[in-house]
Design a protein around this motif. Structure first.
Motif, PDB file in Angstrom:
ATOM      1  N   PRO A 140       0.794  -1.234   0.000  1.00  0.00           N
ATOM      2  CA  PRO A 140       0.000   0.000   0.000  1.00  0.00           C
ATOM      3  C   PRO A 140       0.826   1.283   0.000  1.00  0.00           C
ATOM      4  O   PRO A 140       0.440   2.269  -0.648  1.00  0.00           O
ATOM      5  CB  PRO A 140      -0.826  -0.136   1.278  1.00  0.00           C
ATOM      6  N   GLU A 141       1.934   1.298   0.684  1.00  0.00           N
ATOM      7  CA  GLU A 141       2.744   2.519   0.761  1.00  0.00           C
ATOM      8  C   GLU A 141       3.536   2.812  -0.512  1.00  0.00           C
ATOM      9  O   GLU A 141       4.156   3.875  -0.638  1.00  0.00           O
ATOM     10  CB  GLU A 141       3.709   2.443   1.959  1.00  0.00           C
ATOM     11  N   ASP A 142       3.492   1.903  -1.471  1.00  0.00           N
ATOM     12  CA  ASP A 142       4.299   2.061  -2.686  1.00  0.00           C
ATOM     13  C   ASP A 142       3.662   2.962  -3.734  1.00  0.00           C
ATOM     14  O   ASP A 142       4.318   3.307  -4.724  1.00  0.00           O
ATOM     15  CB  ASP A 142       4.555   0.689  -3.332  1.00  0.00           C
ATOM     16  N   ILE A 143       2.395   3.331  -3.582  1.00  0.00           N
ATOM     17  CA  ILE A 143       1.708   4.060  -4.646  1.00  0.00           C
ATOM     18  C   ILE A 143       1.210   5.418  -4.179  1.00  0.00           C
ATOM     19  O   ILE A 143       0.888   5.620  -3.006  1.00  0.00           O
ATOM     20  CB  ILE A 143       0.527   3.259  -5.225  1.00  0.00           C
ATOM     21  N   ALA A 144       1.149   6.351  -5.130  1.00  0.00           N
ATOM     22  CA  ALA A 144       0.563   7.662  -4.903  1.00  0.00           C
ATOM     23  C   ALA A 144      -0.924   7.609  -5.237  1.00  0.00           C
ATOM     24  O   ALA A 144      -1.427   6.607  -5.756  1.00  0.00           O
ATOM     25  CB  ALA A 144       1.272   8.702  -5.767  1.00  0.00           C
ATOM     26  N   THR A 145      -1.629   8.702  -4.983  1.00  0.00           N
ATOM     27  CA  THR A 145      -3.046   8.752  -5.343  1.00  0.00           C
ATOM     28  C   THR A 145      -3.248   9.326  -6.746  1.00  0.00           C
ATOM     29  O   THR A 145      -4.356   9.286  -7.269  1.00  0.00           O
ATOM     30  CB  THR A 145      -3.849   9.589  -4.331  1.00  0.00           C
ATOM     31  N   THR A 146      -2.182   9.868  -7.344  1.00  0.00           N
ATOM     32  CA  THR A 146      -2.216  10.268  -8.749  1.00  0.00           C
ATOM     33  C   THR A 146      -1.397   9.245  -9.523  1.00  0.00           C
ATOM     34  O   THR A 146      -0.193   9.081  -9.276  1.00  0.00           O
ATOM     35  CB  THR A 146      -1.641  11.683  -8.960  1.00  0.00           C
ATOM     36  N   ILE A 182     -10.293   5.729  -0.573  1.00  0.00           N
ATOM     37  CA  ILE A 182      -9.373   6.656  -1.242  1.00  0.00           C
ATOM     38  C   ILE A 182      -9.721   6.699  -2.722  1.00  0.00           C
ATOM     39  O   ILE A 182      -9.968   5.654  -3.351  1.00  0.00           O
ATOM     40  CB  ILE A 182      -7.917   6.218  -1.023  1.00  0.00           C
ATOM     41  N   ARG A 183      -9.720   7.884  -3.278  1.00  0.00           N
ATOM     42  CA  ARG A 183     -10.090   8.091  -4.679  1.00  0.00           C
ATOM     43  C   ARG A 183      -8.843   8.462  -5.484  1.00  0.00           C
ATOM     44  O   ARG A 183      -8.186   9.458  -5.190  1.00  0.00           O
ATOM     45  CB  ARG A 183     -11.134   9.195  -4.777  1.00  0.00           C
ATOM     46  N   PHE A 184      -8.537   7.668  -6.493  1.00  0.00           N
ATOM     47  CA  PHE A 184      -7.385   7.937  -7.348  1.00  0.00           C
ATOM     48  C   PHE A 184      -7.724   8.919  -8.462  1.00  0.00           C
ATOM     49  O   PHE A 184      -8.866   8.983  -8.921  1.00  0.00           O
ATOM     50  CB  PHE A 184      -6.890   6.654  -8.031  1.00  0.00           C
ATOM     51  N   LYS A 185      -6.713   9.632  -8.925  1.00  0.00           N
ATOM     52  CA  LYS A 185      -6.732  10.284 -10.223  1.00  0.00           C
ATOM     53  C   LYS A 185      -5.878   9.415 -11.148  1.00  0.00           C
ATOM     54  O   LYS A 185      -4.683   9.235 -10.910  1.00  0.00           O
ATOM     55  CB  LYS A 185      -6.161  11.702 -10.149  1.00  0.00           C
ATOM     56  N   ILE A 186      -6.493   8.854 -12.191  1.00  0.00           N
ATOM     57  CA  ILE A 186      -5.801   7.919 -13.087  1.00  0.00           C
ATOM     58  C   ILE A 186      -5.756   8.516 -14.486  1.00  0.00           C
ATOM     59  O   ILE A 186      -6.793   8.845 -15.063  1.00  0.00           O
ATOM     60  CB  ILE A 186      -6.517   6.553 -13.115  1.00  0.00           C
ATOM     61  N   VAL A 187      -4.556   8.646 -15.014  1.00  0.00           N
ATOM     62  CA  VAL A 187      -4.351   9.247 -16.328  1.00  0.00           C
ATOM     63  C   VAL A 187      -3.628   8.243 -17.222  1.00  0.00           C
ATOM     64  O   VAL A 187      -2.503   7.822 -16.915  1.00  0.00           O
ATOM     65  CB  VAL A 187      -3.518  10.545 -16.237  1.00  0.00           C
ATOM     66  N   ARG A 188      -4.276   7.847 -18.284  1.00  0.00           N
ATOM     67  CA  ARG A 188      -3.635   6.945 -19.248  1.00  0.00           C
ATOM     68  C   ARG A 188      -2.893   7.746 -20.308  1.00  0.00           C
ATOM     69  O   ARG A 188      -3.447   8.672 -20.914  1.00  0.00           O
ATOM     70  CB  ARG A 188      -4.677   6.053 -19.936  1.00  0.00           C
ATOM     71  N   ILE A 189      -1.630   7.412 -20.520  1.00  0.00           N
ATOM     72  CA  ILE A 189      -0.854   7.944 -21.643  1.00  0.00           C
ATOM     73  C   ILE A 189      -0.681   6.785 -22.619  1.00  0.00           C
ATOM     74  O   ILE A 189       0.068   5.848 -22.350  1.00  0.00           O
ATOM     75  CB  ILE A 189       0.521   8.478 -21.202  1.00  0.00           C
ATOM     76  N   GLY A 190      -1.422   6.828 -23.729  1.00  0.00           N
ATOM     77  CA  GLY A 190      -1.420   5.690 -24.639  1.00  0.00           C
ATOM     78  C   GLY A 190      -1.181   6.083 -26.080  1.00  0.00           C
ATOM     79  O   GLY A 190      -1.161   7.269 -26.428  1.00  0.00           O
ATOM     80  N   THR A 191      -1.012   5.083 -26.905  1.00  0.00           N
ATOM     81  CA  THR A 191      -0.905   5.278 -28.347  1.00  0.00           C
ATOM     82  C   THR A 191      -2.141   4.703 -29.011  1.00  0.00           C
ATOM     83  O   THR A 191      -2.790   3.805 -28.475  1.00  0.00           O
ATOM     84  CB  THR A 191       0.356   4.612 -28.906  1.00  0.00           C
ATOM     85  N   SER A 192      -2.468   5.235 -30.178  1.00  0.00           N
ATOM     86  CA  SER A 192      -3.723   4.853 -30.809  1.00  0.00           C
ATOM     87  C   SER A 192      -3.662   5.111 -32.302  1.00  0.00           C
ATOM     88  O   SER A 192      -2.806   5.858 -32.788  1.00  0.00           O
ATOM     89  CB  SER A 192      -4.861   5.669 -30.175  1.00  0.00           C
TER      90      SER A 192
END
Length: 290
Positions: free
Chosen positions: A23-29, A107-117
């Motif tokens: 659990p301590e390894d990740i940020a909320t963003t 806890i609510r994450f902000k999740i941003v995908r950086i992808g190719t398309s």
């Protein structure tokens, strides 16, 4: 009732099974990328990196940029992998591993995908950026979960009718990005689009090498689809799963696509690494300026 060891699977060191994280390894963003190598492309811009952990296709770096703690994680390809990543990230934040019970406060994450398309409309230039306002999933992942609210059923029905969608395929589902996160990435040179998430890269996207896809004209039908002036703009393999599970779990999610190919014109980027890097720096600047 505590979650059983077969449902919440932990490694010997107390980390979550596939991601190998505590659990301590990740940020909320959290920034998600498909390719393990792209994790380093993102974290090289961090001021410091405190966590580097990986297992299988899942590599995670957590660090700081301009005082903001960020996590970047590779998901691999496909919504089946998104199912693993989203559920395990959520477990890290919202389940007490010592008691195997769900926390009362989530806890609510902000999740941003950086992808190719790949774009499917001729007017969308190669090397441009596109935000997926809507994602239409051909993968069926959402249908495996209950509480499927906030669906756009008329939109889905119009797509099924206009494309003569075969009943043996999973029913397409439509989900929307987080409008709150959209405010982070307002920019005149980024267009909004409707992203189709395919269940594969070849047949499911109308490509044929030695096996003929079922419904050889499906790609053309997808290109022509129009509902209330909305067209399908691009194809990829993760966004619908990301949006669907984020919504069900109560997280915010947005997908930014670097357009490397245009199926309508046959073009492919001459310098994909440069274009992807430009999208990465754009996302990091926007995330750390709020």
């Amino acid at each position: 009732m505590p979650l059983s060891p077969s449902e919440l699977i932990l490694n010997e060191d107390g980390s979550i099974y596939h991601l190998n994280l505590r659990p301590e390894d990740i940020a909320t963003t959290i920034i998600t990328v498909g390719d393990r190598d792209r994790v380093v492309q993102v974290s090289k811009y961090f001021d410091s990196v405190e966590i580097k952990k990986g297992k299988r296709e899942f590599l995670t770096h957590t660090g700081y940029l301009n005082g903001k703690r960020l996590t970047v994680i590779s998901t691999g390809i496909g919504t089946d992998n998104i199912d693993i990543v989203l559920n395990e990230l959520d477990a890290l934040a919202n389940i007490d591993f010592s008691t195997r019970s769900v926390n009362k406060n989530h806890i609510r994450f902000k999740i941003v995908r950086i992808g190719t398309s790949g774009a499917i409309q001729s007017e969308i230039p190669v090397d441009s950026f596109l935000i997926s306002e809507y994602a239409i999933g051909f993968d069926g992942l959402l249908h495996w979960y209950k509480n499927q609210n906030d669906r756009y059923l008329e939109f889905e029905d119009a797509f099924i009718a206009q494309t003569a969608w075969h009943p043996n395929k999973a029913r397409p589902y439509i989900v929307k990005y987080s409008s709150e996160l959209r405010n982070f990435f307002k920019d005149n040179h980024i267009r909004l689009g409707v992203t189709a998430t395919s269940a594969g890269f070849y047949g499911p996207q109308g490509r044929s090498l030695r096996i003929t896809p079922h419904g050889s004209d499906l790609l053309q039908k997808i290109m022509r689809f129009n509902y209330q002036n909305k067209q399908i703009t691009n194809l990829e393999m993760e966004t619908s799963g990301l949006y669907a599970l984020s919504r069900l779990l109560g997280h915010q999610a947005i997908s930014l696509n670097c357009i490397l190919a245009n199926r309508a014109t046959g073009e492919f980027s001459k310098n994909p690494s440069k274009s992807i890097d430009e999208l990465i720096t754009f996302v990091l600047q926007k995330l750390t300026s709020h």
